[in-house]
Design an enzyme around this catalytic site. Structure first.
Site, PDB file in Angstrom:
ATOM      1  N   LEU A   1       0.868  -1.179   0.000  1.00 29.66           N
ATOM      2  CA  LEU A   1       0.000   0.000   0.000  1.00 29.66           C
ATOM      3  C   LEU A   1       0.898   1.220   0.000  1.00 29.66           C
ATOM      4  O   LEU A   1       1.861   1.285   0.777  1.00 29.66           O
ATOM      5  CB  LEU A   1      -0.896   0.030   1.246  1.00 29.66           C
ATOM      6  N   ASP A   2       0.610   2.199  -0.855  1.00 28.16           N
ATOM      7  CA  ASP A   2       1.440   3.402  -0.839  1.00 28.16           C
ATOM      8  C   ASP A   2       1.025   4.322   0.299  1.00 28.16           C
ATOM      9  O   ASP A   2       0.051   4.044   1.030  1.00 28.16           O
ATOM     10  CB  ASP A   2       1.429   4.107  -2.199  1.00 28.16           C
ATOM     11  N   THR A   3       1.743   5.410   0.469  1.00 28.97           N
ATOM     12  CA  THR A   3       1.561   6.253   1.655  1.00 28.97           C
ATOM     13  C   THR A   3       0.220   6.967   1.682  1.00 28.97           C
ATOM     14  O   THR A   3      -0.223   7.401   2.753  1.00 28.97           O
ATOM     15  CB  THR A   3       2.687   7.304   1.728  1.00 28.97           C
TER      16      THR A   3
ATOM     17  N   ARG B   1      -6.184   5.685  -8.898  1.00 30.29           N
ATOM     18  CA  ARG B   1      -6.367   7.144  -8.947  1.00 30.29           C
ATOM     19  C   ARG B   1      -6.481   7.616 -10.399  1.00 30.29           C
ATOM     20  O   ARG B   1      -7.266   8.511 -10.710  1.00 30.29           O
ATOM     21  CB  ARG B   1      -5.199   7.840  -8.243  1.00 30.29           C
TER      22      ARG B   1
END
Length: 261
Positions: free
Chosen positions: A59-61, A198
């Site tokens: 998972l990215d930040t 996104r």
């Protein structure tokens, strides 16, 4: 683990002097069992200095939700689960009316647009097109002849999925909430990144002759693991982690046997 109570220190026999009652000297020696100083925590130091921990799908930040870790032998199970190519599920929030350089609501603003013409029906038509396009890609990368009995049986079990490398594939997408300018989607996908999701929000805005940014990416399922299996930060202790491992053992074993045999 280091904070948990350790085993009792080993004992060894020492011959200790016995002082005379009048304090005039030593009358002899007596055999006594005493703890070994080598086992004392201050002498020994932490019992666990290295513990092999592996990370599952990252998972990215800017994302949140289910993040699977493997501990010890669980690292091999992580690899096996990765080879199953299981579907992950996200809730993705979006907002119409602006575009940014990184497709998120915290990025640098590059454009503002109108959005009053957008309706839920128009959004759902775009989602149906996205799902149809990705369904064709799923069949293409699954390397299965769709006219065979094998394909039928796999479809019934929900096991049609690419069993090798493939581009990101969305297996299902639907609108959960729609209140202009905000909306929320549920996306089932394979081999994705959070940045890819996104970008999907950004492209939906363009298809609707507007623009959109992503406000939230939250993973609610990773294969057999759901948010109900996840531990909050306040639950990161030995007892909760041990219980989580026990509770998930059967689910993991069942999925591996079903998919990998």
């Amino acid at each position: 683990l280091n904070a948990a109570p350790g085993p009792a220190p080993r004992q060894h026999v020492r011959f200790l002097p016995v002082p005379a009652e009048d304090g005039s000297g030593v009358t002899g020696l007596v055999a006594t069992r005493v703890p070994m100083l080598a086992d004392h925590r201050l002498v020994r130091g932490p019992r666990f200095r290295r513990l092999k921990i592996g990370a599952g799908h990252r998972l990215d930040t800017k994302a949140s939700g289910v993040f699977v870790l493997g501990i010890g032998h669980g690292n091999k199970l992580l690899t096996d689960l990765y080879n199953c190519h299981l579907t992950k599920v996200y809730t993705v929030g979006g907002m119409f009316g602006k575009a940014t350089d990184d497709f998120s609501d915290t990025g640098k603003l590059v454009e503002k647009t109108t959005f009053d013409h957008i309706t839920r029906e128009k959004l759902e038509r775009i989602l149906a097109v996205i799902q149809g396009t990705n369904h064709k890609a799923l069949l293409m990368h699954s390397n299965i002849d769709m006219k065979t009995q094998e394909a039928y049986e796999l479809a019934v079990k929900g096991l049609i999925r690419p069993m090798g490398k493939s581009p990101p594939i969305i297996t299902a997408i639907r609108c959960l909430q729609f209140t202009l300018p905000e909306f929320q989607l549920e996306i089932h996908c394979l081999h994705e990144t959070q940045q890819y999701l996104r970008k999907i929000v950004h492209e939906i805005g363009l298809e609707l002759k507007s623009s959109a940014v992503c406000t939230q990416v939250r993973r609610i399922r990773d294969g057999v693991f759901t948010v109900n299996d996840a531990l909050l930060r306040t639950q990161w202790n030995l007892q909760s982690i041990q219980k989580a491992i026990w509770d998930c053992q059967l689910k993991v074993k069942t999925e591996l046997e079903k998919t990998l045999g």
